[in-house]
Design an enzyme around this catalytic site. Structure first.
Site, PDB file in Angstrom:
ATOM      1  N   TYR A   1     -21.144   3.641 -12.929  1.00 63.08           N
ATOM      2  CA  TYR A   1     -20.573   4.745 -12.138  1.00 63.08           C
ATOM      3  C   TYR A   1     -21.667   5.788 -11.874  1.00 63.08           C
ATOM      4  CZ  TYR A   1     -16.080   2.716 -13.483  1.00 63.08           C
ATOM      5  OH  TYR A   1     -15.017   1.865 -13.675  1.00 63.08           O
TER       6      TYR A   1
ATOM      7  N   TRP B   1     -17.488  11.704 -10.498  1.00 64.50           N
ATOM      8  CA  TRP B   1     -16.055  11.385 -10.370  1.00 64.50           C
ATOM      9  C   TRP B   1     -15.229  12.613 -10.715  1.00 64.50           C
ATOM     10  CZ3 TRP B   1     -18.796   7.041  -9.843  1.00 64.50           C
ATOM     11  CH2 TRP B   1     -18.203   5.929  -9.232  1.00 64.50           C
TER      12      TRP B   1
ATOM     13  N   TYR C   1     -23.281   0.606  -7.324  1.00 66.58           N
ATOM     14  CA  TYR C   1     -21.816   0.744  -7.282  1.00 66.58           C
ATOM     15  C   TYR C   1     -21.268   0.306  -5.928  1.00 66.58           C
ATOM     16  CZ  TYR C   1     -17.158   2.807  -7.351  1.00 66.58           C
ATOM     17  OH  TYR C   1     -15.797   2.997  -7.288  1.00 66.58           O
TER      18      TYR C   1
ATOM     19  N   ASP D   1      -6.544   2.201 -12.606  1.00 63.57           N
ATOM     20  CA  ASP D   1      -6.703   1.337 -11.428  1.00 63.57           C
ATOM     21  C   ASP D   1      -5.797   0.105 -11.393  1.00 63.57           C
ATOM     22  OD1 ASP D   1      -8.747   3.152 -11.311  1.00 63.57           O
ATOM     23  OD2 ASP D   1     -10.346   1.693 -11.108  1.00 63.57           O
TER      24      ASP D   1
ATOM     25  N   TRP E   1      -6.954  -1.012 -17.599  1.00 63.02           N
ATOM     26  CA  TRP E   1      -5.776  -0.166 -17.831  1.00 63.02           C
ATOM     27  C   TRP E   1      -4.533  -0.990 -18.116  1.00 63.02           C
ATOM     28  CZ3 TRP E   1      -6.024   5.012 -18.564  1.00 63.02           C
ATOM     29  CH2 TRP E   1      -7.220   5.651 -18.199  1.00 63.02           C
TER      30      TRP E   1
ATOM     31  N   GLU F   1     -16.268   3.119 -23.105  1.00 67.07           N
ATOM     32  CA  GLU F   1     -15.313   3.497 -22.050  1.00 67.07           C
ATOM     33  C   GLU F   1     -13.861   3.391 -22.545  1.00 67.07           C
ATOM     34  OE1 GLU F   1     -15.895   1.161 -18.522  1.00 67.07           O
ATOM     35  OE2 GLU F   1     -14.629   2.468 -17.283  1.00 67.07           O
TER      36      GLU F   1
HETATM   37  C1  DGY Z   1     -13.890   1.914 -10.145  1.00 69.85           C
HETATM   38  O1  DGY Z   1     -14.593   1.686  -9.165  1.00 69.85           O
HETATM   39  O2  DGY Z   1     -13.727   1.116 -11.068  1.00 69.85           O
HETATM   40  C2  DGY Z   1     -13.281   3.248 -10.323  1.00 69.85           C
HETATM   41  O3  DGY Z   1     -12.336   3.252 -11.347  1.00 69.85           O
HETATM   42  C3  DGY Z   1     -12.721   3.858  -9.088  1.00 69.85           C
HETATM   43  O4  DGY Z   1     -12.460   5.228  -9.353  1.00 69.85           O
END
Ligand code: DGY
Length: 425
Positions: free
Chosen positions: A29, A33, A81, A161, A348, A391
Protein backbone atom coordinates in the site's frame (compact mmCIF):
# COMPACT_ATOMS: atom_id res chain seq x y z
CA UNK A 1 4.61 -1.25 29.13
CA UNK A 2 8.20 -1.76 28.07
CA UNK A 3 9.77 1.25 26.40
CA UNK A 4 11.36 -0.98 23.74
CA UNK A 5 7.89 -2.11 22.60
CA UNK A 6 6.81 1.52 22.31
CA UNK A 7 10.03 2.37 20.50
CA UNK A 8 9.40 -0.45 18.03
CA UNK A 9 5.86 0.76 17.40
CA UNK A 10 7.12 4.30 16.80
CA UNK A 11 9.80 3.01 14.46
CA UNK A 12 7.12 1.32 12.30
CA UNK A 13 5.47 4.72 11.88
CA UNK A 14 8.85 6.30 11.12
CA UNK A 15 9.64 3.63 8.51
CA UNK A 16 6.30 4.18 6.76
CA UNK A 17 6.49 7.99 6.97
CA UNK A 18 6.80 9.47 3.48
CA UNK A 19 7.16 13.07 4.71
CA UNK A 20 3.94 14.47 6.19
CA UNK A 21 1.86 11.40 5.44
CA UNK A 22 2.23 7.71 6.22
CA UNK A 23 1.70 4.70 3.96
CA UNK A 24 -0.13 1.73 5.53
CA UNK A 25 2.89 -0.49 4.74
CA UNK A 26 5.72 -0.43 2.22
CA UNK A 27 5.03 -1.70 -1.34
CA UNK A 28 1.62 -3.40 -0.74
CA UNK A 29 0.00 0.00 0.00
CA UNK A 30 2.41 2.73 -1.18
CA UNK A 31 0.04 5.76 -0.92
CA UNK A 32 -2.03 7.48 1.75
CA UNK A 33 -5.23 5.70 2.79
CA UNK A 34 -8.10 7.55 4.48
CA UNK A 35 -9.00 5.52 7.59
CA UNK A 36 -5.48 4.15 8.00
CA UNK A 37 -4.20 7.70 8.31
CA UNK A 38 -6.87 8.70 10.83
CA UNK A 39 -5.68 5.93 13.18
CA UNK A 40 -2.05 6.74 12.42
CA UNK A 41 -2.71 10.39 13.34
CA UNK A 42 -4.01 9.23 16.74
CA UNK A 43 -0.93 7.06 17.17
CA UNK A 44 1.34 10.03 16.40
CA UNK A 45 -0.66 12.15 18.84
CA UNK A 46 0.65 9.98 21.70
CA UNK A 47 4.08 11.59 21.17
CA UNK A 48 4.02 14.27 18.43
CA UNK A 49 1.00 16.58 17.94
CA UNK A 50 2.56 18.47 15.05
CA UNK A 51 3.10 15.25 13.09
CA UNK A 52 -0.39 13.99 14.00
CA UNK A 53 -1.93 17.12 12.52
CA UNK A 54 0.16 16.89 9.33
CA UNK A 55 -1.27 13.40 8.76
CA UNK A 56 -4.83 14.79 8.73
CA UNK A 57 -3.74 17.86 6.75
CA UNK A 58 -2.33 15.58 4.05
CA UNK A 59 -5.72 13.83 3.89
CA UNK A 60 -7.48 17.19 3.66
CA UNK A 61 -5.27 18.12 0.68
CA UNK A 62 -6.94 15.24 -1.16
CA UNK A 63 -10.47 16.41 -0.25
CA UNK A 64 -12.75 17.00 -3.24
CA UNK A 65 -14.65 20.24 -3.83
CA UNK A 66 -17.88 18.44 -2.88
CA UNK A 67 -16.41 17.48 0.53
CA UNK A 68 -15.49 13.82 -0.04
CA UNK A 69 -12.22 12.68 1.51
CA UNK A 70 -11.05 9.91 -0.80
CA UNK A 71 -10.04 6.39 0.10
CA UNK A 72 -6.56 6.78 -1.49
CA UNK A 73 -4.47 9.89 -2.12
CA UNK A 74 -1.69 9.31 -4.62
CA UNK A 75 0.73 11.96 -3.34
CA UNK A 76 3.65 10.41 -5.27
CA UNK A 77 3.75 7.79 -8.04
CA UNK A 78 4.49 4.12 -7.19
CA UNK A 79 4.38 1.00 -9.34
CA UNK A 80 3.68 -1.61 -6.65
CA UNK A 81 -0.11 -1.15 -6.31
CA UNK A 82 -3.13 -1.78 -8.51
CA UNK A 83 -5.41 0.09 -9.27
CA UNK A 84 -3.43 3.31 -9.67
CA UNK A 85 -4.57 6.79 -10.82
CA UNK A 86 -4.77 5.72 -14.50
CA UNK A 87 -7.53 3.26 -13.58
CA UNK A 88 -9.44 5.67 -11.33
CA UNK A 89 -9.47 8.53 -13.87
CA UNK A 90 -10.62 11.20 -11.38
CA UNK A 91 -9.92 14.90 -11.86
CA UNK A 92 -8.58 16.11 -8.49
CA UNK A 93 -5.26 17.99 -8.72
CA UNK A 94 -3.45 15.56 -6.44
CA UNK A 95 -4.58 12.27 -8.00
CA UNK A 96 -7.00 10.32 -5.80
CA UNK A 97 -9.32 7.35 -6.03
CA UNK A 98 -13.00 8.17 -6.58
CA UNK A 99 -14.54 6.63 -3.46
CA UNK A 100 -14.20 7.14 0.29
CA UNK A 101 -13.58 5.02 3.42
CA UNK A 102 -14.90 4.81 7.01
CA UNK A 103 -15.07 8.40 8.38
CA UNK A 104 -12.71 8.13 11.36
CA UNK A 105 -11.40 11.64 10.55
CA UNK A 106 -13.46 13.58 13.16
CA UNK A 107 -12.76 10.98 15.86
CA UNK A 108 -9.04 11.40 15.21
CA UNK A 109 -9.29 15.18 15.17
CA UNK A 110 -11.11 15.25 18.51
CA UNK A 111 -8.52 12.90 19.99
CA UNK A 112 -5.68 15.20 18.86
CA UNK A 113 -7.50 18.41 19.85
CA UNK A 114 -7.97 17.13 23.40
CA UNK A 115 -4.20 17.01 23.95
CA UNK A 116 -2.98 19.87 21.74
CA UNK A 117 -1.65 23.18 23.08
CA UNK A 118 -3.05 26.59 22.08
CA UNK A 119 -0.41 27.01 19.36
CA UNK A 120 -2.20 24.33 17.31
CA UNK A 121 -5.67 25.93 17.46
CA UNK A 122 -5.68 27.50 13.95
CA UNK A 123 -4.69 24.17 12.37
CA UNK A 124 -7.35 22.28 14.30
CA UNK A 125 -9.97 24.87 13.36
CA UNK A 126 -9.11 24.41 9.66
CA UNK A 127 -9.37 20.63 10.00
CA UNK A 128 -12.72 20.99 11.76
CA UNK A 129 -13.98 22.72 8.59
CA UNK A 130 -12.67 19.82 6.46
CA UNK A 131 -14.48 17.37 8.76
CA UNK A 132 -17.71 19.37 8.55
CA UNK A 133 -17.57 19.42 4.74
CA UNK A 134 -16.91 15.66 4.76
CA UNK A 135 -19.93 14.92 6.93
CA UNK A 136 -22.11 17.16 4.74
CA UNK A 137 -20.95 15.12 1.76
CA UNK A 138 -21.99 11.88 3.46
CA UNK A 139 -25.47 13.23 3.99
CA UNK A 140 -25.91 14.74 0.53
CA UNK A 141 -24.19 12.13 -1.64
CA UNK A 142 -24.90 8.97 0.35
CA UNK A 143 -28.27 9.59 1.94
CA UNK A 144 -30.00 11.74 -0.66
CA UNK A 145 -33.39 10.29 0.33
CA UNK A 146 -32.87 11.34 3.98
CA UNK A 147 -33.51 7.95 5.61
CA UNK A 148 -30.81 8.32 8.28
CA UNK A 149 -28.69 5.47 6.90
CA UNK A 150 -25.76 6.22 4.60
CA UNK A 151 -24.83 3.93 1.73
CA UNK A 152 -21.56 2.77 0.27
CA UNK A 153 -21.31 2.27 -3.49
CA UNK A 154 -18.14 0.19 -3.46
CA UNK A 155 -16.94 -2.53 -1.09
CA UNK A 156 -13.56 -0.77 -0.79
CA UNK A 157 -15.40 2.09 0.91
CA UNK A 158 -16.28 -0.20 3.82
CA UNK A 159 -12.58 -0.98 4.41
CA UNK A 160 -13.72 -4.60 4.88
CA UNK A 161 -13.16 -5.45 1.25
CA UNK A 162 -14.19 -9.11 0.97
CA UNK A 163 -16.48 -9.56 3.97
CA UNK A 164 -19.10 -12.28 3.33
CA UNK A 165 -21.66 -9.48 3.84
CA UNK A 166 -20.93 -8.34 0.29
CA UNK A 167 -21.28 -11.79 -1.36
CA UNK A 168 -25.00 -11.41 -2.03
CA UNK A 169 -24.99 -7.81 -3.30
CA UNK A 170 -21.95 -8.64 -5.43
CA UNK A 171 -23.84 -11.48 -7.13
CA UNK A 172 -25.61 -8.66 -9.04
CA UNK A 173 -22.35 -7.03 -10.17
CA UNK A 174 -20.99 -8.29 -13.52
CA UNK A 175 -17.40 -9.51 -13.75
CA UNK A 176 -16.76 -7.68 -17.04
CA UNK A 177 -14.17 -4.91 -17.02
CA UNK A 178 -12.76 -2.51 -19.59
CA UNK A 179 -9.58 -2.30 -17.51
CA UNK A 180 -6.93 -5.00 -17.53
CA UNK A 181 -6.53 -6.31 -14.01
CA UNK A 182 -3.00 -6.73 -12.71
CA UNK A 183 -3.00 -8.22 -9.19
CA UNK A 184 0.08 -6.51 -7.77
CA UNK A 185 -1.05 -7.42 -4.21
CA UNK A 186 -0.28 -11.08 -4.91
CA UNK A 187 3.37 -10.19 -5.43
CA UNK A 188 3.50 -9.11 -1.77
CA UNK A 189 1.05 -11.38 0.09
CA UNK A 190 -0.02 -15.04 -0.21
CA UNK A 191 -3.12 -15.36 -2.45
CA UNK A 192 -4.89 -17.40 0.27
CA UNK A 193 -4.90 -14.26 2.47
CA UNK A 194 -6.34 -11.94 -0.19
CA UNK A 195 -9.62 -11.51 -2.14
CA UNK A 196 -10.15 -13.87 -5.09
CA UNK A 197 -9.78 -12.95 -8.78
CA UNK A 198 -13.54 -12.98 -9.40
CA UNK A 199 -13.93 -10.51 -6.51
CA UNK A 200 -11.39 -8.18 -8.14
CA UNK A 201 -13.24 -8.33 -11.47
CA UNK A 202 -16.35 -7.04 -9.70
CA UNK A 203 -14.41 -4.36 -7.79
CA UNK A 204 -12.98 -3.05 -11.05
CA UNK A 205 -16.31 -3.35 -12.89
CA UNK A 206 -17.64 -0.75 -10.43
CA UNK A 207 -14.59 1.49 -10.87
CA UNK A 208 -15.04 1.37 -14.67
CA UNK A 209 -18.75 2.18 -14.34
CA UNK A 210 -18.22 5.18 -12.05
CA UNK A 211 -15.32 6.51 -14.16
CA UNK A 212 -17.64 6.36 -17.19
CA UNK A 213 -20.11 8.51 -15.18
CA UNK A 214 -17.38 11.09 -14.52
CA UNK A 215 -17.55 10.27 -10.76
CA UNK A 216 -20.76 12.29 -10.54
CA UNK A 217 -22.22 11.43 -7.12
CA UNK A 218 -25.88 11.54 -8.16
CA UNK A 219 -25.30 9.56 -11.37
CA UNK A 220 -23.42 6.94 -9.33
CA UNK A 221 -26.32 6.78 -6.87
CA UNK A 222 -28.78 6.18 -9.72
CA UNK A 223 -26.76 3.73 -11.81
CA UNK A 224 -24.99 1.54 -9.27
CA UNK A 225 -25.78 -2.17 -8.91
CA UNK A 226 -24.09 -2.11 -5.45
CA UNK A 227 -25.73 0.00 -2.74
CA UNK A 228 -25.22 -1.18 0.80
CA UNK A 229 -25.78 0.33 4.25
CA UNK A 230 -22.58 -0.88 5.90
CA UNK A 231 -22.99 -1.27 9.64
CA UNK A 232 -19.34 -0.29 10.21
CA UNK A 233 -19.62 2.99 8.33
CA UNK A 234 -22.97 3.92 9.83
CA UNK A 235 -21.74 3.31 13.38
CA UNK A 236 -18.43 5.14 12.82
CA UNK A 237 -20.24 8.06 11.20
CA UNK A 238 -22.64 8.19 14.16
CA UNK A 239 -19.71 8.34 16.60
CA UNK A 240 -17.84 10.84 14.40
CA UNK A 241 -20.88 13.09 14.18
CA UNK A 242 -20.93 13.18 17.99
CA UNK A 243 -17.21 14.06 18.00
CA UNK A 244 -17.77 16.77 15.39
CA UNK A 245 -20.57 18.20 17.52
CA UNK A 246 -18.18 18.49 20.48
CA UNK A 247 -15.52 20.10 18.25
CA UNK A 248 -18.18 22.53 16.97
CA UNK A 249 -18.56 23.86 20.52
CA UNK A 250 -15.02 25.24 20.20
CA UNK A 251 -14.67 25.82 16.49
CA UNK A 252 -18.14 26.05 14.95
CA UNK A 253 -21.11 28.39 14.79
CA UNK A 254 -24.48 27.91 16.42
CA UNK A 255 -26.02 27.07 13.06
CA UNK A 256 -23.38 24.37 12.52
CA UNK A 257 -24.02 22.88 15.93
CA UNK A 258 -27.73 22.65 15.13
CA UNK A 259 -26.99 21.11 11.72
CA UNK A 260 -24.71 18.48 13.28
CA UNK A 261 -27.24 17.71 16.02
CA UNK A 262 -29.96 17.06 13.48
CA UNK A 263 -27.75 14.73 11.40
CA UNK A 264 -26.74 12.95 14.58
CA UNK A 265 -30.36 12.38 15.63
CA UNK A 266 -31.22 11.02 12.16
CA UNK A 267 -28.25 8.65 12.23
CA UNK A 268 -29.20 7.36 15.70
CA UNK A 269 -32.65 6.48 14.36
CA UNK A 270 -31.10 4.84 11.30
CA UNK A 271 -28.79 2.73 13.45
CA UNK A 272 -31.76 1.46 15.46
CA UNK A 273 -33.13 0.03 12.21
CA UNK A 274 -29.91 -1.89 11.62
CA UNK A 275 -30.34 -4.03 14.74
CA UNK A 276 -30.91 -7.57 13.45
CA UNK A 277 -33.05 -9.65 15.78
CA UNK A 278 -32.40 -12.89 13.89
CA UNK A 279 -28.66 -12.84 14.51
CA UNK A 280 -28.63 -10.88 17.76
CA UNK A 281 -26.23 -8.27 16.41
CA UNK A 282 -26.25 -5.12 14.28
CA UNK A 283 -25.94 -5.89 10.59
CA UNK A 284 -25.45 -4.26 7.21
CA UNK A 285 -28.37 -3.99 4.79
CA UNK A 286 -28.56 -4.35 1.02
CA UNK A 287 -30.36 -1.18 -0.05
CA UNK A 288 -31.25 -2.54 -3.49
CA UNK A 289 -33.03 -5.71 -2.32
CA UNK A 290 -33.90 -4.13 1.05
CA UNK A 291 -32.64 -7.29 2.80
CA UNK A 292 -30.78 -7.21 6.13
CA UNK A 293 -27.64 -9.31 5.97
CA UNK A 294 -27.75 -12.19 8.39
CA UNK A 295 -23.96 -12.30 8.81
CA UNK A 296 -22.29 -11.81 12.20
CA UNK A 297 -19.22 -9.61 11.75
CA UNK A 298 -16.98 -7.67 14.13
CA UNK A 299 -18.29 -4.40 12.67
CA UNK A 300 -21.70 -5.39 14.07
CA UNK A 301 -20.31 -4.42 17.52
CA UNK A 302 -19.46 -0.86 16.47
CA UNK A 303 -22.78 0.80 17.42
CA UNK A 304 -21.35 0.45 20.96
CA UNK A 305 -19.47 3.62 20.04
CA UNK A 306 -22.66 5.62 19.73
CA UNK A 307 -25.42 7.01 21.91
CA UNK A 308 -27.73 4.47 20.32
CA UNK A 309 -27.00 1.07 21.88
CA UNK A 310 -29.82 -0.32 24.02
CA UNK A 311 -29.42 -2.84 26.86
CA UNK A 312 -30.56 -5.81 24.73
CA UNK A 313 -27.78 -5.10 22.19
CA UNK A 314 -25.15 -4.59 24.88
CA UNK A 315 -26.01 -7.88 26.58
CA UNK A 316 -25.92 -9.78 23.33
CA UNK A 317 -22.46 -8.40 22.51
CA UNK A 318 -21.18 -9.21 25.97
CA UNK A 319 -22.36 -12.82 25.55
CA UNK A 320 -20.67 -13.09 22.18
CA UNK A 321 -17.40 -11.78 23.57
CA UNK A 322 -17.62 -14.26 26.49
CA UNK A 323 -18.25 -17.07 24.01
CA UNK A 324 -15.14 -16.18 21.99
CA UNK A 325 -12.95 -16.01 25.09
CA UNK A 326 -14.28 -19.32 26.42
CA UNK A 327 -13.51 -21.00 23.12
CA UNK A 328 -9.97 -19.55 23.27
CA UNK A 329 -10.61 -17.64 20.04
CA UNK A 330 -8.73 -14.38 19.61
CA UNK A 331 -11.44 -11.72 19.77
CA UNK A 332 -12.98 -10.29 17.62
CA UNK A 333 -12.87 -12.20 14.29
CA UNK A 334 -13.90 -9.97 11.37
CA UNK A 335 -16.43 -12.67 10.48
CA UNK A 336 -17.46 -14.63 13.56
CA UNK A 337 -16.43 -18.28 13.82
CA UNK A 338 -19.32 -20.52 12.72
CA UNK A 339 -20.61 -18.18 10.00
CA UNK A 340 -20.84 -20.00 6.63
CA UNK A 341 -18.45 -17.46 5.04
CA UNK A 342 -15.81 -17.74 7.81
CA UNK A 343 -12.22 -18.28 6.58
CA UNK A 344 -9.63 -17.72 9.32
CA UNK A 345 -6.84 -16.45 7.05
CA UNK A 346 -8.61 -14.62 4.23
CA UNK A 347 -8.51 -10.88 4.86
CA UNK A 348 -11.94 -9.74 6.17
CA UNK A 349 -13.57 -13.17 6.16
CA UNK A 350 -12.25 -14.14 9.60
CA UNK A 351 -8.95 -12.53 10.63
CA UNK A 352 -8.79 -10.14 13.58
CA UNK A 353 -7.87 -6.51 12.87
CA UNK A 354 -6.38 -4.31 15.59
CA UNK A 355 -8.22 -1.16 14.48
CA UNK A 356 -11.68 -2.71 14.69
CA UNK A 357 -10.79 -4.20 18.07
CA UNK A 358 -9.65 -0.77 19.26
CA UNK A 359 -13.00 0.76 18.31
CA UNK A 360 -14.96 -2.12 19.87
CA UNK A 361 -13.04 -1.73 23.13
CA UNK A 362 -13.68 2.05 23.14
CA UNK A 363 -17.34 1.22 22.48
CA UNK A 364 -17.56 -1.14 25.47
CA UNK A 365 -15.87 1.53 27.60
CA UNK A 366 -18.34 4.15 26.40
CA UNK A 367 -21.21 1.90 27.48
CA UNK A 368 -19.68 1.57 30.95
CA UNK A 369 -18.52 -2.01 30.26
CA UNK A 370 -14.94 -1.59 31.45
CA UNK A 371 -14.25 -5.29 31.91
CA UNK A 372 -15.15 -6.11 28.30
CA UNK A 373 -13.11 -3.14 27.07
CA UNK A 374 -10.07 -4.41 28.99
CA UNK A 375 -10.50 -7.96 27.68
CA UNK A 376 -10.53 -6.80 24.06
CA UNK A 377 -7.55 -4.46 24.59
CA UNK A 378 -5.51 -7.17 26.36
CA UNK A 379 -6.19 -9.60 23.53
CA UNK A 380 -5.20 -7.06 20.86
CA UNK A 381 -2.03 -5.99 22.62
CA UNK A 382 -1.10 -9.58 23.46
CA UNK A 383 -1.37 -10.62 19.81
CA UNK A 384 0.74 -7.68 18.63
CA UNK A 385 3.43 -8.32 21.25
CA UNK A 386 3.52 -12.00 20.39
CA UNK A 387 3.71 -11.81 16.60
CA UNK A 388 4.47 -8.21 15.68
CA UNK A 389 2.85 -5.28 13.86
CA UNK A 390 1.30 -7.35 11.09
CA UNK A 391 -1.79 -6.46 9.08
CA UNK A 392 -4.16 -9.03 10.67
CA UNK A 393 -4.24 -12.18 12.84
CA UNK A 394 -5.69 -15.67 12.47
CA UNK A 395 -8.30 -15.84 15.28
CA UNK A 396 -7.76 -19.59 15.79
CA UNK A 397 -3.95 -19.91 15.67
CA UNK A 398 -3.02 -16.24 16.41
CA UNK A 399 -0.62 -16.35 13.45
CA UNK A 400 0.29 -12.93 11.99
CA UNK A 401 -1.00 -12.49 8.41
CA UNK A 402 -0.99 -10.13 5.42
CA UNK A 403 1.50 -7.28 5.18
CA UNK A 404 4.16 -6.98 7.90
CA UNK A 405 5.10 -3.76 9.76
CA UNK A 406 1.71 -2.16 9.42
CA UNK A 407 1.25 1.50 10.42
CA UNK A 408 -2.21 1.24 11.92
CA UNK A 409 -1.32 -1.84 13.96
CA UNK A 410 1.62 0.13 15.39
CA UNK A 411 -0.66 3.10 16.06
CA UNK A 412 -3.12 0.90 17.96
CA UNK A 413 -0.25 -0.59 19.98
CA UNK A 414 0.72 2.96 21.01
CA UNK A 415 -2.85 3.93 21.86
CA UNK A 416 -3.61 0.89 24.00
CA UNK A 417 -0.21 1.10 25.71
CA UNK A 418 -0.86 4.73 26.58
CA UNK A 419 -4.28 3.87 28.06
CA UNK A 420 -2.73 1.11 30.14
CA UNK A 421 0.01 3.39 31.41
CA UNK A 422 -2.65 5.95 32.39
CA UNK A 423 -4.57 3.25 34.30
CA UNK A 424 -1.41 2.08 36.06
CA UNK A 425 -0.41 5.63 37.08
C1 DGY B 1 -6.79 -2.95 -1.36
O1 DGY B 1 -6.42 -2.58 -2.47
O2 DGY B 1 -6.61 -4.09 -0.92
C2 DGY B 1 -7.39 -1.98 -0.42
O3 DGY B 1 -7.96 -2.61 0.68
C3 DGY B 1 -8.35 -1.02 -1.03
O4 DGY B 1 -8.59 0.02 -0.09
Amino acid sequence: MSSSFIERARSVLAANDRGGYTVPTDRLYPFQWNWDSAFVAMGFATFDIDRALSELEALARGQWADGMIPQIIFHKPAETYFPGPDVWRTSHTIPTSGITQPPVFALALEFIAARAGAEFTPRIAALYRAGLAYHRWWEKARDPEGRGIVAVLHNWETGRDNSPEWDEPFARVPQTTTTTIVRRDLGHVDAAMRPRDEDYRRYIHLVDLYASLGWDAMAMWRETPFKVADIGINAILGASEEALGRLAKRFGSEAERAEIASRRARLAKGLAELWNERIGLYASRDLISGKAMDVRVSAGFLPLLTEHCPAEARQSMQQRLDGLLKANTLPVPSTLVGEPGFEPKRYWRGPVWAVVNYLIARGFARQGMGEQAREVDEATLGAIREVGFCEYFDPLTREGLGGGTFSWTAAIALLISEDRMALAA
